[in-house]
Design a protein around this motif. Structure first.
Motif, PDB file in Angstrom:
ATOM      1  N   SER A 183      -8.254  19.418  31.645  1.00  0.00           N
ATOM      2  CA  SER A 183      -7.713  20.533  30.034  1.00  0.00           C
ATOM      3  C   SER A 183      -6.001  20.593  30.347  1.00  0.00           C
ATOM      4  O   SER A 183      -5.944  21.275  29.183  1.00  0.00           O
ATOM      5  CB  SER A 183      -9.105  21.687  29.887  1.00  0.00           C
ATOM      6  OG  SER A 183      -8.251  22.597  31.272  1.00  0.00           O
ATOM      7  N   SER A 184      -5.987  20.296  31.010  1.00  0.00           N
ATOM      8  CA  SER A 184      -4.506  21.365  30.554  1.00  0.00           C
ATOM      9  C   SER A 184      -3.763  20.369  32.115  1.00  0.00           C
ATOM     10  O   SER A 184      -4.141  19.725  33.320  1.00  0.00           O
ATOM     11  CB  SER A 184      -4.396  22.983  31.065  1.00  0.00           C
ATOM     12  OG  SER A 184      -4.481  23.175  32.294  1.00  0.00           O
ATOM     13  N   GLY A 185      -2.492  20.819  32.422  1.00  0.00           N
ATOM     14  CA  GLY A 185      -1.600  20.391  33.242  1.00  0.00           C
ATOM     15  C   GLY A 185      -1.289  19.122  33.676  1.00  0.00           C
ATOM     16  O   GLY A 185      -1.744  18.518  32.990  1.00  0.00           O
ATOM     17  N   ALA A 222      -4.567  17.059  32.423  1.00  0.00           N
ATOM     18  CA  ALA A 222      -4.596  16.235  31.318  1.00  0.00           C
ATOM     19  C   ALA A 222      -3.483  15.468  31.007  1.00  0.00           C
ATOM     20  O   ALA A 222      -2.986  14.377  30.412  1.00  0.00           O
ATOM     21  CB  ALA A 222      -4.188  17.094  29.892  1.00  0.00           C
ATOM     22  N   ARG A 237     -10.389  23.126  24.774  1.00  0.00           N
ATOM     23  CA  ARG A 237      -9.310  22.401  25.297  1.00  0.00           C
ATOM     24  C   ARG A 237      -9.249  20.437  25.523  1.00  0.00           C
ATOM     25  O   ARG A 237      -8.981  19.812  25.294  1.00  0.00           O
ATOM     26  CB  ARG A 237      -8.286  23.005  26.866  1.00  0.00           C
ATOM     27  CG  ARG A 237      -7.982  24.391  26.638  1.00  0.00           C
ATOM     28  CD  ARG A 237      -6.514  24.531  26.970  1.00  0.00           C
ATOM     29  NE  ARG A 237      -6.033  26.103  27.024  1.00  0.00           N
ATOM     30  CZ  ARG A 237      -5.383  26.630  28.064  1.00  0.00           C
ATOM     31  NH1 ARG A 237      -4.717  25.785  28.863  1.00  0.00           N
ATOM     32  NH2 ARG A 237      -5.094  27.741  27.342  1.00  0.00           N
ATOM     33  N   VAL A 271      -7.683  16.772  23.973  1.00  0.00           N
ATOM     34  CA  VAL A 271      -7.132  16.125  24.911  1.00  0.00           C
ATOM     35  C   VAL A 271      -7.762  14.879  23.966  1.00  0.00           C
ATOM     36  O   VAL A 271      -7.403  13.597  24.608  1.00  0.00           O
ATOM     37  CB  VAL A 271      -6.709  16.047  26.529  1.00  0.00           C
ATOM     38  CG1 VAL A 271      -6.116  15.146  26.905  1.00  0.00           C
ATOM     39  CG2 VAL A 271      -6.507  17.447  26.636  1.00  0.00           C
ATOM     40  N   THR A 308       3.729  23.914  35.362  1.00  0.00           N
ATOM     41  CA  THR A 308       1.931  24.480  34.477  1.00  0.00           C
ATOM     42  C   THR A 308       1.869  26.174  34.711  1.00  0.00           C
ATOM     43  O   THR A 308       2.500  26.666  34.809  1.00  0.00           O
ATOM     44  CB  THR A 308       1.028  23.475  35.605  1.00  0.00           C
ATOM     45  OG1 THR A 308       1.056  24.632  36.207  1.00  0.00           O
ATOM     46  CG2 THR A 308       1.813  22.065  35.170  1.00  0.00           C
ATOM     47  N   GLU A 309       0.213  26.060  34.553  1.00  0.00           N
ATOM     48  CA  GLU A 309      -0.741  26.951  34.010  1.00  0.00           C
ATOM     49  C   GLU A 309      -0.462  27.665  35.819  1.00  0.00           C
ATOM     50  O   GLU A 309      -1.316  28.850  35.948  1.00  0.00           O
ATOM     51  CB  GLU A 309      -1.517  27.466  33.643  1.00  0.00           C
ATOM     52  CG  GLU A 309      -1.069  27.082  32.218  1.00  0.00           C
ATOM     53  CD  GLU A 309      -2.971  26.809  31.063  1.00  0.00           C
ATOM     54  OE1 GLU A 309      -3.513  26.784  31.875  1.00  0.00           O
ATOM     55  OE2 GLU A 309      -2.546  26.680  30.243  1.00  0.00           O
TER      56      GLU A 309
END
Length: 262
Positions: free
Chosen positions: A29-31, A34, A56, A60, A196-197
């Motif tokens: 979902s991120s970083g 993704a 999220r 993407v 990233t997060e």
């Protein structure tokens, strides 16, 4: 792109397009996750991605054409449902993971250690077990696990995360030993400082503390690691990149970094 469905068997099954290899990415979902979805999609893979934050994931998916499925790697039922929906898997990227806190052994919270072990170690175990039959059916498969420099080098404040990522390294190595002779490559990428997060989560939303981790240096980006993933999976079938340590130029070890001064 909405979830693809298969009218036969499981109504939530992904439709694997003939002659197009399928890559599965967790924690997408991120970083890094993704970014890996974006890079593998451009490489020509049909990508199936999983994470807890479905909103999220769908963003993407809209961008890349990948298929979004809910996945919580700490929940066996969730993993089982996710794996059951995937009829084919040529590449598995075990990316889901993370750290909590930077406490000393003396002050460590056992709940944090258990949570880190669950997501980093058991999460890799659950997803790999669930998709191993599909990987074996591929005839030319690759498992890439995203580890950490914490898997190679203990450091102050990293006790629980070090323990979990060292276990990930052991799990990955044993899998490589167990699959010797089968057409499945097993690889581990160990990044150093990647902005990233990750640090925001580690420090429970403390943005200032997270920003300080990368202050005065040029950290790696999620795209840097995603490019490593695509390079590994695009090697000739007989080439297995067993492990890869990836650091920014400003870092030589877990806590040895060069920071610019004003």
């Amino acid at each position: 792109m909405s979830e693809l469905t298969n009218p036969s068997d499981n109504p939530n099954s992904v439709v694997a397009e003939p002659h197009i290899p399928v890559a599965v990415v967790t924690g997408a979902s991120s970083g890094i996750g993704a970014a890996t979805v974006r890079h593998l999609s451009k490489l020509g893979y049909q990508v199936v991605m999983g994470a807890r934050r479905l909103d999220r994931l769908e963003a993407v998916a809209d961008e890349t054409g990948a298929t979004a499925l809910h996945l919580d790697v700490t929940d066996k039922d969730s993993v089982d449902a996710f794996c059951a929906a995937i009829p084919r898997c040529d590449v598995l990227v075990n990316n889901a993971g993370g750290a909590l806190g930077a406490d000393s052994i003396d002050s460590a919270d056992e709940a944090d250690w258990l949570a880190m072990y669950d997501v980093n170690v058991l999460g890799v175990l659950r997803v790999t077990q669930g998709l191993l039959p599909r990987l074996r059916e591929s005839g030319n498969a690759t498992v890439v696990t995203i580890g950490s420099i914490a898997a190679r080098e203990p450091y102050l404040g990293g006790g629980g995360y070090n323990a979990a990522k060292h276990a990930v390294g052991a799990l990955t190595r044993v899998l490589r030993l167990e699959l010797l002779g089968e057409p499945i490559r097993v690889c581990q990428i160990d990044p150093g400082l990647v902005e990233t997060e990750f640090s925001v989560v580690r420090f429970r939303g403390d943005q200032d503390r997270a920003d300080a981790v990368y202050e005065g240096l040029d950290p790696l980006t999620a795209d840097d690691i995603a490019e490593c993933v695509t390079w590994i999976v695009s090697r000739p079938a007989h080439v297995n990149i067993d492990s890869m340590l990836v650091l920014t130029r400003d870092q030589t070890s877990a806590q040895r970094v060069h920071r610019r001064t004003a």
